[in-house]
Design a protein around this motif. Structure first.
Motif: not given
Length: 135
Positions: A68-73, A75-81, A107-110, A116-117
């Protein structure tokens, strides 16, 4: 055939998953109630700390395994933002005497947005469950 890009993505995926897993684990080990209190001091609901810590812990392990890398990534991006806007921007890119800056979060957001992409399939459990027709 394994491409260099796939090996690079694997290293990034393992790092991202491990980093989030460790952060989630630290939130639970350090007393999730303390984290909930910190969230409340920021004007966020305390239960959000449990949600974030669970996403970090379980999601970190899943990304580490390539599940589930894309979906979880995402969620990570939302948390980081959210962390950057609510906490880190005030300290600046490099930080100040009170707290670190948002350079690591950025860096973690990127890296998260990259997954995600592009996703990451090398040594990923997703390949066992979701084989593409091209393979």
């Amino acid at each position: 055939m394994i491409r260099k890009q796939d090996i690079g993505a694997l290293f990034l995926r393992v790092f991202l998953g491990a980093a989030f897993f460790i952060h989630g684990l630290a939130k639970f080990q350090g007393g999730i109630g303390n984290t909930a209190g910190f969230f409340e001091s920021l004007g966020l609901p305390g239960f959000a700390a449990y949600v974030v810590a669970t996403i970090e812990l379980v999601g970190g392990l899943a990304v580490l395994l390539g599940l589930g890398t894309r979906v979880i990534s995402f969620l990570f991006a939302v948390i980081l933002a959210g962390a950057m806007v609510k906490v880190k921007f005030a300290a600046g890119f490099l930080g100040n005497d009170q707290m670190p800056g948002y350079e690591i979060d950025m860096a973690l957001l990127i890296i998260s947005v990259y997954f995600v992409i592009a996703g990451s399939s090398l040594f990923a459990l997703d390949r066992l469950f979701f084989r593409s027709k091209a393979e």
